[in-house]
Design an enzyme around this catalytic site. Structure first.
Site, PDB file in Angstrom:
ATOM      1  N   CYS A  72     -24.969 -37.889  82.964  1.00  0.00           N
ATOM      2  CA  CYS A  72     -25.989 -37.488  81.990  1.00  0.00           C
ATOM      3  C   CYS A  72     -26.611 -38.721  81.338  1.00  0.00           C
ATOM      4  O   CYS A  72     -25.968 -39.379  80.512  1.00  0.00           O
ATOM      5  CB  CYS A  72     -25.339 -36.587  80.936  1.00  0.00           C
ATOM      6  SG  CYS A  72     -26.436 -36.101  79.609  1.00  0.00           S
ATOM      7  N   CYS A  91     -27.270 -38.318  77.567  1.00  0.00           N
ATOM      8  CA  CYS A  91     -26.055 -38.450  76.750  1.00  0.00           C
ATOM      9  C   CYS A  91     -25.627 -39.913  76.624  1.00  0.00           C
ATOM     10  O   CYS A  91     -25.221 -40.360  75.561  1.00  0.00           O
ATOM     11  CB  CYS A  91     -24.888 -37.692  77.379  1.00  0.00           C
ATOM     12  SG  CYS A  91     -25.287 -36.050  77.944  1.00  0.00           S
ATOM     13  N   ASP A  92     -25.660 -40.623  77.727  1.00  0.00           N
ATOM     14  CA  ASP A  92     -24.955 -41.902  77.772  1.00  0.00           C
ATOM     15  C   ASP A  92     -25.847 -43.134  77.942  1.00  0.00           C
ATOM     16  O   ASP A  92     -25.341 -44.251  77.875  1.00  0.00           O
ATOM     17  CB  ASP A  92     -23.932 -41.867  78.931  1.00  0.00           C
ATOM     18  CG  ASP A  92     -22.870 -40.803  78.673  1.00  0.00           C
ATOM     19  OD1 ASP A  92     -22.566 -40.547  77.504  1.00  0.00           O
ATOM     20  OD2 ASP A  92     -22.373 -40.217  79.644  1.00  0.00           O
TER      21      ASP A  92
HETATM   22  C1  LIG Z   1     -18.838 -36.374  81.352  1.00  0.00           C
HETATM   23  C2  LIG Z   1     -19.863 -35.596  80.556  1.00  0.00           C
HETATM   24  C3  LIG Z   1     -20.348 -36.120  79.382  1.00  0.00           C
HETATM   25  C4  LIG Z   1     -21.277 -35.418  78.625  1.00  0.00           C
HETATM   26  N1  LIG Z   1     -21.725 -35.961  77.468  1.00  0.00           N
HETATM   27  C5  LIG Z   1     -22.600 -35.280  76.709  1.00  0.00           C
HETATM   28  C6  LIG Z   1     -23.066 -35.820  75.473  1.00  0.00           C
HETATM   29  O1  LIG Z   1     -22.708 -36.934  75.074  1.00  0.00           O
HETATM   30  N2  LIG Z   1     -23.945 -35.068  74.749  1.00  0.00           N
HETATM   31  C7  LIG Z   1     -24.401 -33.832  75.173  1.00  0.00           C
HETATM   32  O2  LIG Z   1     -25.167 -33.212  74.450  1.00  0.00           O
HETATM   33  N3  LIG Z   1     -23.981 -33.314  76.337  1.00  0.00           N
HETATM   34  C8  LIG Z   1     -23.090 -34.002  77.121  1.00  0.00           C
HETATM   35  N4  LIG Z   1     -22.690 -33.484  78.315  1.00  0.00           N
HETATM   36  C9  LIG Z   1     -23.219 -32.168  78.716  1.00  0.00           C
HETATM   37  C10 LIG Z   1     -22.483 -31.063  77.956  1.00  0.00           C
HETATM   38  O3  LIG Z   1     -21.103 -31.268  78.071  1.00  0.00           O
HETATM   39  C11 LIG Z   1     -22.867 -29.706  78.526  1.00  0.00           C
HETATM   40  O4  LIG Z   1     -24.255 -29.538  78.408  1.00  0.00           O
HETATM   41  C12 LIG Z   1     -22.177 -28.572  77.802  1.00  0.00           C
HETATM   42  O5  LIG Z   1     -20.780 -28.742  77.808  1.00  0.00           O
HETATM   43  C13 LIG Z   1     -22.506 -27.228  78.452  1.00  0.00           C
HETATM   44  O6  LIG Z   1     -21.863 -26.249  77.705  1.00  0.00           O
HETATM   45  P1  LIG Z   1     -21.567 -24.789  78.283  1.00  0.00           P
HETATM   46  O7  LIG Z   1     -20.786 -24.114  77.230  1.00  0.00           O
HETATM   47  O8  LIG Z   1     -22.799 -24.167  78.771  1.00  0.00           O
HETATM   48  O9  LIG Z   1     -20.687 -25.010  79.595  1.00  0.00           O
HETATM   49  P2  LIG Z   1     -19.433 -25.894  79.932  1.00  0.00           P
HETATM   50  O10 LIG Z   1     -19.214 -26.970  78.965  1.00  0.00           O
HETATM   51  O11 LIG Z   1     -19.614 -26.229  81.375  1.00  0.00           O
HETATM   52  O12 LIG Z   1     -18.217 -24.862  79.784  1.00  0.00           O
HETATM   53  C14 LIG Z   1     -18.019 -23.834  80.703  1.00  0.00           C
HETATM   54  C15 LIG Z   1     -16.765 -23.075  80.326  1.00  0.00           C
HETATM   55  O13 LIG Z   1     -16.650 -21.935  81.155  1.00  0.00           O
HETATM   56  C16 LIG Z   1     -15.312 -21.798  81.572  1.00  0.00           C
HETATM   57  N5  LIG Z   1     -15.294 -20.959  82.768  1.00  0.00           N
HETATM   58  C17 LIG Z   1     -15.867 -21.181  83.975  1.00  0.00           C
HETATM   59  N6  LIG Z   1     -15.583 -20.156  84.811  1.00  0.00           N
HETATM   60  C18 LIG Z   1     -14.838 -19.269  84.095  1.00  0.00           C
HETATM   61  C19 LIG Z   1     -14.224 -18.015  84.395  1.00  0.00           C
HETATM   62  N7  LIG Z   1     -14.331 -17.458  85.598  1.00  0.00           N
HETATM   63  N8  LIG Z   1     -13.516 -17.382  83.419  1.00  0.00           N
HETATM   64  C20 LIG Z   1     -13.407 -17.934  82.190  1.00  0.00           C
HETATM   65  N9  LIG Z   1     -13.963 -19.117  81.848  1.00  0.00           N
HETATM   66  C21 LIG Z   1     -14.652 -19.773  82.797  1.00  0.00           C
HETATM   67  C22 LIG Z   1     -14.841 -23.232  81.739  1.00  0.00           C
HETATM   68  O14 LIG Z   1     -13.421 -23.318  81.749  1.00  0.00           O
HETATM   69  C23 LIG Z   1     -15.469 -23.849  80.499  1.00  0.00           C
HETATM   70  O15 LIG Z   1     -14.651 -23.615  79.390  1.00  0.00           O
HETATM   71  C24 LIG Z   1     -21.760 -34.158  79.083  1.00  0.00           C
HETATM   72  C25 LIG Z   1     -21.283 -33.635  80.285  1.00  0.00           C
HETATM   73  C26 LIG Z   1     -20.347 -34.337  81.028  1.00  0.00           C
HETATM   74  C27 LIG Z   1     -19.840 -33.761  82.331  1.00  0.00           C
END
Ligand SMILES: Cc1cc2nc3c(=O)[nH]c(=O)nc-3n(C[C@H](O)[C@H](O)[C@H](O)COP(=O)(O)OP(=O)(O)OC[C@H]3O[C@@H](n4cnc5c(N)ncnc54)[C@H](O)[C@@H]3O)c2cc1C
Length: 328
Positions: free
Chosen positions: A145, A148-149
């Protein structure tokens, strides 16, 4: 489709008003909103409690933390806040769903839920190179990202992996900070659109290494180099760099919903602007439904919006039920 709320439940199933699938920023924000509306939401964590952001050391672009905040710490705070108002977080994964009638049926490893509304926040997974050093150095120079970084790489040399639109867009974005951006691509031509290609080629900070793959990310506390292999000549060498940004795609975690919910051609859940999926009572927020923004703040916002809609939906349908009881 049956829209009546029901309180009956099979003895081995738990009936909930709001079931949230996923415990990332979207799921936990949805939980906070639903809990504060006294909907007693249950959150299924899946295998990654806290979601993707728990993989990162520091988040500097989430408001309210002027000094930045650890990724794990941030989602722990999200969870604590939702639990304070009655959300229940279950370490469990949805394995099968039936959205053909209400209450919706969701099977998990540990049992079954009957849910009056479901909020899907299963996120997306950045596609990894799957090479040694990548996982170990994620958050220490390996990133998925640029928004982010990028800021952490002021006046540094970075490598970008990929040849599509996002690799070029993010590569160009990184030139705001980095001293140099080297795009490593496994072919000798890019997939990205012509305008982006032109912009990247004309940018004096961007260089390309063609026909090349990364076979290892090297470093200890931080990334120091990538090991490259030219797939045309088999030549190998270490290439010094401070960071590796991997943009070879994202997989939305939506396979579970295929055949029951509308997905776009890339597998993202299709919602309208009110986070409705094509099934009334099933809402989606966060990266599972968002190929564009991919941020904690946007995902949290969508999760909150999905919960507000779920609350609305439950109120409307309980009023309808009450009215029909009075009339009867
Ligand atoms: C290394 C890294 C660094 C990042 N740094 C930043 C940053 O500095 N700032 C920023 O704004 N964004 C950052 N991001 C992006 C940010 O993390 C994501 O945009 C955000 O986490 C997305 O949130 P979400 O809740 O949609 O999904 P996710 O965070 O992807 O969470 C998905 C959830 O669904 C669960 N899940 C999946 N399938 C199932 C199932 N069948 N049953 C139950 N649960 C399930 C998973 O276990 C997880 O808990 C970063 C991403 C990464 C990979």
């Amino acid at each position: 489709m049956d829209f009546n709320l029901t309180t009956s439940k099979p003895s081995d199933s738990e009936h909930v008003k709001v079931l949230i699938i996923g415990s990332g920023p979207a799921g936990l924000s949805a939980a906070l909103y639903a809990a504060r509306a006294e909907m007693d939401p249950v959150v299924l964590t899946g295998m990654e409690l806290g979601g993707q952001v728990s993989l990162t050391y520091t988040v500097e672009n989430y408001p309210g933390f002027p000094e930045g905040v650890g990724g794990t710490q941030l989602v722990e705070l999200f969870q604590k806040q939702a639990e304070r108002f009655g959300a229940r977080v279950e370490f469990d994964t949805a394995t099968e769903i039936d959205f053909s009638q209400r209450p919706f049926r969701v099977h998990t490893y540990n049992g079954e839920y009957l849910a009056d509304t479901v909020i899907i926040s299963t996120g997306a997974t950045p596609i990894h190179l799957n090479v040694p050093g990548e996982t170990e150095l994620t958050g220490r120079g390996v990133s998925y990202c640029a928004t982010c970084d990028g800021w952490f790489f002021k006046d540094k040399d970075v490598v970008v992996v990929g040849g599509g639109d996002s690799a070029l867009e993010e590569g160009i974005f990184l030139t705001r900070f980095a001293k140099s951006v080297t795009i490593v691509h496994r072919r000798n031509a890019l997939r990205a659109g012509a305008i982006l290609q032109k912009r990247a080629m004309e940018n004096p900070k961007i260089k390309f290494i063609w026909n090349t793959i990364i076979t290892e990310v090297k470093g200890d506390e931080a990334v120091r180099a990538v090991h490259l292999k030219n797939v045309a000549t088999d030549e190998e060498n270490d290439f010094p760099t401070d960071g590796v940004f991997i943009f070879i795609g994202h997989n939305p975690n939506t396979q579970l919903f295929e055949n029951q919910l509308e997905l776009d051609e890339r597998g993202y859940l299709v919602t309208d602007h009110l986070m409705n999926t094509n099934i009334p009572g099933v809402f989606a927020g966060g990266e599972a439904a968002d190929p564009n923004f991919r941020q904690v703040i946007t995902s949290a916002g969508m999760g909150a919006a999905a919960a507000m809609q779920a609350i609305h939906f439950l109120q409307e349908h309980s009023e309808t039920k009450e009215e029909s009881t009075v009339r009867a």
